[in-house]
Design an enzyme around this catalytic site. Structure first.
Site, PDB file in Angstrom:
ATOM      1  N   GLU A   6       0.803  -1.220   0.000  1.00  0.00           N
ATOM      2  CA  GLU A   6       0.000   0.000   0.000  1.00  0.00           C
ATOM      3  C   GLU A   6       0.838   1.273   0.000  1.00  0.00           C
ATOM      4  OE1 GLU A   6      -2.228  -2.845   2.892  1.00  0.00           O
ATOM      5  OE2 GLU A   6      -0.170  -2.362   2.359  1.00  0.00           O
ATOM      6  N   ASP A  12      26.814  14.954 -27.020  1.00  0.00           N
ATOM      7  CA  ASP A  12      27.536  15.571 -28.126  1.00  0.00           C
ATOM      8  C   ASP A  12      28.969  15.803 -27.678  1.00  0.00           C
ATOM      9  OD1 ASP A  12      28.136  16.704 -30.516  1.00  0.00           O
ATOM     10  OD2 ASP A  12      26.786  18.416 -30.336  1.00  0.00           O
ATOM     11  N   ASP A  48      20.856  20.236 -26.467  1.00  0.00           N
ATOM     12  CA  ASP A  48      20.557  21.630 -26.146  1.00  0.00           C
ATOM     13  C   ASP A  48      19.973  22.419 -27.308  1.00  0.00           C
ATOM     14  OD1 ASP A  48      22.765  21.754 -27.754  1.00  0.00           O
ATOM     15  OD2 ASP A  48      24.011  22.906 -26.356  1.00  0.00           O
ATOM     16  N   ASP A  57      17.928  18.529 -31.362  1.00  0.00           N
ATOM     17  CA  ASP A  57      18.027  17.437 -30.391  1.00  0.00           C
ATOM     18  C   ASP A  57      16.673  17.010 -29.838  1.00  0.00           C
ATOM     19  OD1 ASP A  57      20.847  17.241 -30.465  1.00  0.00           O
ATOM     20  OD2 ASP A  57      21.026  18.966 -29.135  1.00  0.00           O
ATOM     21  N   ASN A 110       2.935 -13.803   4.559  1.00  0.00           N
ATOM     22  CA  ASN A 110       1.760 -13.680   5.429  1.00  0.00           C
ATOM     23  C   ASN A 110       0.494 -14.189   4.746  1.00  0.00           C
ATOM     24  OD1 ASN A 110       3.281 -12.571   7.456  1.00  0.00           O
ATOM     25  ND2 ASN A 110       2.795 -10.453   6.943  1.00  0.00           N
ATOM     26  N   ASN A 132      -1.234  -4.290   9.228  1.00  0.00           N
ATOM     27  CA  ASN A 132      -0.783  -3.614   8.005  1.00  0.00           C
ATOM     28  C   ASN A 132      -0.419  -2.163   8.259  1.00  0.00           C
ATOM     29  OD1 ASN A 132      -1.105  -5.892   6.460  1.00  0.00           O
ATOM     30  ND2 ASN A 132      -3.136  -5.342   5.686  1.00  0.00           N
ATOM     31  N   ASP A 171       3.157  -0.669   7.550  1.00  0.00           N
ATOM     32  CA  ASP A 171       3.250   0.412   6.574  1.00  0.00           C
ATOM     33  C   ASP A 171       3.898   1.653   7.168  1.00  0.00           C
ATOM     34  OD1 ASP A 171       2.069  -1.178   4.696  1.00  0.00           O
ATOM     35  OD2 ASP A 171       0.059  -0.351   4.966  1.00  0.00           O
TER      36      ASP A 171
END
Length: 836
Positions: A289, A332, A581, A585, A649, A674, A678
């Protein structure tokens, strides 16, 4: 558009614009500014907060959690529903806030791109024009402006006059060499970037000077057209692919779990829909979670640290993980490995021997060309000559000079020699200078071969010749010269490039150089930096882009070549970063897993990039990759711990639910467990990965995780089932287990202690670095163990259906826990030995 306005001859263009060589009046300019608007690129709309949060729901885990929360609410499991929906909300807000901060930083960068232009304007129609500096944003079609070396072309313009004008337009076309621009009278306007009388917004003046009329501003420029091109669908990066793979693997488990629990309990225990809340709780127990929260927190912390410490802006949070997974970085040459500045390497006589006189005469020509040809600043080669030769101007008196002309390909300076005599100094391309020298064909071929040999070794070559003439003899296009020799130049290396390349190699990152320059020039720069260029290829050599991707250096690359090579590298299984740049590109930036651009890049490149660097520097990329691996290491640790523990579990719960006459744990107890696990795992967002996690690309591989989770999950399930057996016999045998509260309490305690143990033994953090400090994960594991021991006998434990355990019930599970710790340590050592 510029192509429409600039079409035709110069006179036709001026008539169409209702302007002239004297420019506009201030009143005309103000009126046109109201009509055409400011000379700015169109702003990209930033999404609203609700849209950002809705976009975060597209994450697979977040969507699954949302569905589980709704299912929990449907079966009246309100506690589970509230917790899950709260986690979904926190994840969405964290991700949206991180992207909002990145957008604000990008807006601040745009404010830095401001400047002025020199225009000819008049206060009234009868007054002569005067040059004045106005903000670039106030330029309008019809304005006449002046251009000089170093100026950024602020709009699309048509040249009226030009003298030796060349421009760098790599931002538009990727060409590394300056392009000649001339004020020709023929029609123009095809829209091609090499139209001689047209200069486009985003170009930079390299040499010479010119006067031009503005033909398009703002939305009407060619640059804006590229800026408006739709981004198209961008494939997900390494992070998206790996998370989606793991997500769908777990989704399959979660979809199967509730039906299996219901059917098994109905068939073996006669329990029906009353077990539905328990089945949903088990499915929730399998779900990591906290993954959206952990991922977003890790990435947001890493992005904030990069912005604060190194000026690196991460626009898209998952791009930070992609940086950590990068194993190929495409760059480059110019501006990254080398500076945009040549350095004198050697001065050679016609026999190829070192001769300082050649350098001295080349510098004399450069000095007097600068003084007499009305150039505001030396070009890059002249500047390098003067720096290498020292002061040479006082030795001679200058008479005349003609600057470098891209058509003739040489420059000329005339200085006073002996009484009544002048010395003509010519410097330029070897072919252009040699054909004006008094040498036979055989000698000329030998001199050109010498120049070609130096060029093939990756050096730029400047030929030098002189002639002694009577005073007053013409020198504009000299003949009968004496060939003095060659001056060779190499690219100045970026000061931090060599160390940065070594650092990237130590991190397992392969650097590939995709450049438009000459193959030998690129190869030489790589060798000088300690990067083995191997077999240098040009983009035109292999028909298959995969073959080009195997080379370390690919020269003569077009924008399309770069994008194809990046795509081929990704298809071969690499995680690719691309540093660019310019407008040329953009395609490769979008094709890469993660696109990087410096703050000085053109606007459309910055917008297309995922990460914006303070400077075009490989060192900053190294810091960003380390930050990405730091975040990815913590995410991987969390996934290893939570998935193996959760799977164990779930397997234990399913087995116990079929073997016991009652549910092994009440839904509320599953939820409480839980929540505790958590909360403890939030510490992974603040952990410090070990050195091993930073040495190689951080890739979340679903198959590898499946093997890891299955092995350690089954080991965890064996420990849980052993605990069941111990508890069953402690309660007078498996058929006489009737004290549900004691069983639930004992397993609740054992389960949290087991999870605390897994947190400590399966993470990759400070323990690997030999630190005695417990660190955030160690402290969280200790807190989790304390909750497992203290919660059951507390009033909250009583409310959850648990009770205090007799002292004897702690001893046997403690033995099981000790044996599990030994087995886990042995399994972890075996797993590490098998790792590549």
């Amino acid at each position: 558009m510029a192509s429409e306005t600039a079409g035709g001859t110069t006179l036709e263009v001026l008539r169409r614009l209702e302007s002239g060589p004297r420019g506009l009046t201030e009143t005309e300019a103000a009126a046109r500014l109201l009509t055409h608007g400011e000379n700015t690129l169109p702003e990209r709309r930033t999404p609203s907060w609700p849209r950002r949060c809705a976009h975060a729901l597209r994450d697979p885990f977040t969507a699954v959690l949302l569905c589980l929360g709704l299912v929990s609410a449907a079966v009246a499991s309100w506690g589970t529903a509230v917790v899950i929906l709260a986690l979904v909300a926190v994840s969405c807000v964290l991700r949206a806030s991180g992207e909002h901060r990145a957008d604000r930083s990008m807006a601040a960068l745009r404010e830095l791109v401001a400047g002025t232009a020199t225009v000819l304007r008049r206060d009234t129609a009868d007054e002569p024009p005067r040059p004045r500096e106005v903000p670039v944003t106030e330029l309008v079609p019809g304005d006449v402006l002046r251009l000089g070396p170093g100026d950024l072309v602020p709009a699309d313009v048509r040249l009226l006059r030009a003298r030796g004008l060349t421009v760098h337009q790599a931002a538009l076309t990727g060409e590394s060499a300056p392009v000649d621009k001339r004020a020709v009278e023929g029609p123009a306007g095809s829209g091609a970037a090499d139209d001689s009388p047209l200069c486009f917004q985003g170009s930079t003046v390299a040499t010479g000077s010119g006067t031009a009329v503005v033909v398009a501003t703002g939305d009407g420029t060619r640059f804006a057209a590229a800026h408006r091109q739709p981004a198209g669908h961008r494939e997900g990066g390494a992070f998206d692919r790996s998370v989606h793979g793991i997500s769908w693997m777990l989704i399959r488990f979660m979809l199967l779990t509730p039906p299996l629990v219901l059917m098994a309990n109905a068939a073996l225990r006669g329990r029906g829909l009353e077990t539905l809340p328990f089945a949903v709780a088990v499915a929730v127990g399998l779900t990591p979670e906290m993954l959206p929260v952990i991922v977003t927190t890790c990435l947001a912390r890493g992005a904030a640290l990069l912005a604060r410490s190194h000026g690196v802006i991460v626009k898209r949070l998952p791009a930070l993980h992609d940086l950590g997974a990068v194993d190929v970085l495409c760059v480059d040459k110019t501006g990254t490995l080398t500076q945009d500045r040549p350095v004198v390497e050697r001065a050679l006589d016609p026999a190829g021997r070192d001769d300082p006189e050649v350098l001295r005469w080349a510098a004399v020509g450069a000095w007097w060309t600068l003084q007499l040809a009305e150039l505001p600043a030396p070009d890059a080669l002249d500047e390098s000559l003067l720096e290498a030769a020292g002061p040479v101007g006082e030795e001679y008196d200058g008479v005349d000079a003609v600057p470098f002309d891209p058509v003739r390909r040489f420059s000329t300076a005339v200085v006073r020699g002996s009484l009544g005599r002048h010395t003509v100094v010519v410097t330029g391309a070897a072919e252009a200078v040699a054909e004006r020298c008094t040498t036979g064909p055989g000698e000329r071929d030998r001199l050109l071969a010498l120049a070609a040999r130096e060029a093939d070794s990756g050096l730029r070559v400047l030929a030098v010749a002189t002639a002694d003439r009577p005073a007053g003899a013409p020198g504009a296009d000299p003949r009968g010269l004496t060939f003095l020799g060659l001056v060779t130049f190499r690219d100045a290396l970026a000061p931090t490039a060599a160390e940065a390349l070594r650092g990237l190699a130590d991190r397992g990152v392969t650097v590939k150089v995709l450049t438009g320059d000459h193959p030998a020039t690129a190869a030489r720069a790589c060798r000088e930096l300690g990067l083995d260029p191997g077999e240098v290829r040009t983009a035109a050599q292999p028909a298959d882009p995969e073959a080009a991707g195997e080379a370390t250096v690919v020269a003569r690359c077009t924008p399309q070549d770069k994008a194809r090579i990046v795509t081929a590298l990704r298809a071969a299984g690499h995680t690719v970063g691309f540093l660019g740049d310019g407008v040329n590109d953009v395609a490769a930036l979008r094709a890469a897993d993660v696109g990087l651009a410096p703050r000085s890049a053109v606007g459309v490149a910055r917008e297309s990039a995922d990460v914006v660097l303070a400077e075009k520097d490989l060192t900053a990329i190294g810091h960003a990759i380390t930050a990405g691996r730091h975040a990815s290491g913590n995410i991987a640790s969390y996934l290893r711990v939570t998935l193996s523990s959760n799977l164990g579990n779930v397997v234990a719960m399913l087995a116990a639910g079929l073997l016991l006459p009652f549910l092994p744990m009440l839904p509320a107890q599953v939820l409480a467990q839980n929540l505790c696990f958590d909360a403890a795992q939030l510490a992974f967002a603040h952990d410090r990965p070990g050195a091993a996690a930073l040495r190689g690309p951080a890739v979340l591989r679903p198959r590898s995780f499946l093997r890891f989770v299955t092995g350690f999950g089954l080991l965890n399930a064996v420990a849980d089932l052993a605990t069941f057996a111990v508890l069953a016999f402690a309660l007078d045998g498996p058929d006489a287990v009737d004290d549900e509260a004691v069983f639930h309490s004992a397993w609740f305690t054992e389960n949290l202690l087991t999870q605390a143990l897994v947190m400590l033994l399966l993470r990759t953090g400070r323990r690997d670095e030999g630190s005695s400090a417990p660190g955030p994960v160690g402290l969280a594991a200790a807190g989790l163990a304390a909750v497992g021991l203290l919660l059951p006998p507390s009033p909250l434990g009583t409310a959850l259906g648990m009770t205090a355990l007799p002292a004897a019930y702690y001893l046997l599970p403690a033995v099981v826990l000790g044996l599990y710790a030994l087995a886990l340590t042995a399994a972890r050592a075996r797993h590490r030995r098998r790792q590549p």
